[in-house]
Design a protein around this motif. Structure first.
Motif, short mmCIF file in Angstrom:
data_model
loop_
_atom_site.label_atom_id
_atom_site.label_comp_id
_atom_site.label_asym_id
_atom_site.label_seq_id
_atom_site.Cartn_x
_atom_site.Cartn_y
_atom_site.Cartn_z
N THR A 63 0.47 -0.81 -0.03
CA THR A 63 0.03 -0.37 0.26
C THR A 63 0.86 1.06 -0.15
O THR A 63 2.24 1.55 0.78
N ASP A 64 0.33 1.69 -0.77
CA ASP A 64 0.85 4.01 -0.74
C ASP A 64 0.90 4.57 0.22
O ASP A 64 -0.96 4.32 0.93
N ASN A 65 0.88 5.33 1.65
CA ASN A 65 0.49 6.23 2.46
C ASN A 65 0.62 6.97 2.18
O ASN A 65 1.05 7.43 3.31
N SER A 68 5.26 6.88 2.88
CA SER A 68 6.13 5.57 3.04
C SER A 68 4.71 4.27 2.04
O SER A 68 4.06 4.86 1.77
N ILE A 69 5.82 3.39 1.99
CA ILE A 69 4.72 2.24 1.15
C ILE A 69 5.07 0.95 2.30
O ILE A 69 6.23 1.28 3.02
N SER A 83 6.07 -5.46 -7.92
CA SER A 83 4.85 -3.86 -7.53
C SER A 83 6.26 -2.84 -8.31
O SER A 83 7.53 -2.33 -7.97
N LEU A 85 5.88 0.40 -7.22
CA LEU A 85 5.35 0.79 -6.13
C LEU A 85 7.01 0.44 -5.64
O LEU A 85 7.96 1.42 -5.34
N HIS A 89 10.58 2.71 -5.06
CA HIS A 89 11.07 3.46 -3.99
C HIS A 89 12.18 2.84 -3.45
O HIS A 89 12.85 3.14 -2.53
N ARG A 170 7.50 -1.00 7.00
CA ARG A 170 7.28 0.65 6.04
C ARG A 170 8.47 0.74 5.00
O ARG A 170 9.94 0.68 5.95
N LYS A 173 9.23 6.41 1.36
CA LYS A 173 9.23 6.79 -0.27
C LYS A 173 10.69 7.77 -0.29
O LYS A 173 10.80 8.80 0.19
#
Length: 288
Positions: A63-65, A68-69, A83, A85, A89, A170, A173
């Motif tokens: 997930t993209d927070n 952070s991911i 992924s 994402l 990152h 986590r 990013k």
């Protein structure tokens, strides 16, 4: 071989899983099982209970927070490698995941499981170190965050408590000017199998120089570890080949390099320096 007899439970919620751990000291958590099950078959581990978290919802996502991911406890190596994402990152982790085991292992084993197993020569823990990851551990008493730099304690030993489950990892990013990379020599040559020596690096360029760097080494000591001497020598330099090679010379500094079946102390020290050079150069190229 077959494992000793054990009780198997498959809770449907995280609370149930944590309650099972509280009630059964010494129980082990099963996610992908790619490390736990072989150790049980060899009877290196003989838990009285195995708590299978594979049916718990909400643990299988990347997930993209915003800043952070998050990589959930049930996200597989293959999913991390694929992924977008993670590639954007945390390229070092994406590469490390793509080089973890064979296809069957990558499609079943989990990234967070690799963190908890804390193998001395695993690929993904060293990438987590270089990327400044944070581990999120849950227990019946709540959650706590553990920096990757504090998570890997010793051979096959993490900072996770027996009654805790690593629910997510986590990764901060990154923006323009930052790149990361991972490189290694596998035990069977190339990039297959565990690392004889491997290095992950994350670097940031600004105003023509290296403004930040984090470098970590796996395979040469008793755990994946940050190579602070490399980062210290690299920051402030122009990032030239000569600067990178001078910094990489510190790759094994402060690490008790261990001789094993795959190499002498001198050989593994040399490999750490070589792959530090390669990983840093690749990270600098990615930084642009």
């Amino acid at each position: 071989m077959y494992p000793r007899q054990f009780e198997y439970v498959a809770p449907s919620s995280l609370d149930e899983a944590l309650a099972a751990l509280d009630a059964n000291p010494g129980a082990k958590v099963l996610a992908g099982g790619m490390s736990l099950l072989p150790m049980m078959k060899l009877r290196l581990l003989s838990p009285e209970m195995v708590v299978d978290i594979g049916g718990i919802g909400g643990l299988g996502d990347i997930t993209d927070n915003g800043d952070s991911i998050s990589i959930g406890a049930l996200v597989t190596h293959g999913e991390v490698a694929a992924s977008g994402l993670v590639q954007e990152h945390g390229a070092a982790l994406s590469t490390a995941a793509s080089w973890t085991g064979d296809r069957q292992v990558r499609n079943r084993g989990t990234c967070c499981g690799s963190m908890v197993h804390a193998d001395v020569a695993a690929d993904q823990p060293v990438a987590a170190l270089a990327l400044g990851a944070t581990m999120v551990a849950a227990s019946s008493g709540g959650t706590r965050e553990i920096a990757a730099a504090d998570f890997f304690v010793d051979t096959l030993m993490s900072a996770l408590e027996p009654n805790e489950i690593l629910t997510e990892m986590r990764i901060p990013k990154v923006g323009a000017g930052t790149g990361s990379a991972y490189d290694k020599l596998g035990r069977r040559g190339g990039h297959t199998d565990y690392a004889v020596a491997g290095v992950a690096a994350s670097v940031t360029r600004s105003n023509g120089s290296v403004s930040a760097a984090t470098v970590a080494v796996t395979g040469v000591g008793n755990r994946p570890v940050l190579a602070g001497g490399v980062a210290d020598a690299l920051v402030g330099s122009d990032g030239s080949d000569a600067a990178v090679e001078a910094a990489a010379a510190h790759a094994a500094s402060g690490i008790e390099v261990l001789e094993d079946l795959y190499g002498s102390v001198d050989y593994k020290t040399h490999l750490a320096q070589l792959f530090a050079t390669r990983a840093i150069k690749a990270a600098l190229a990615a930084a642009g």
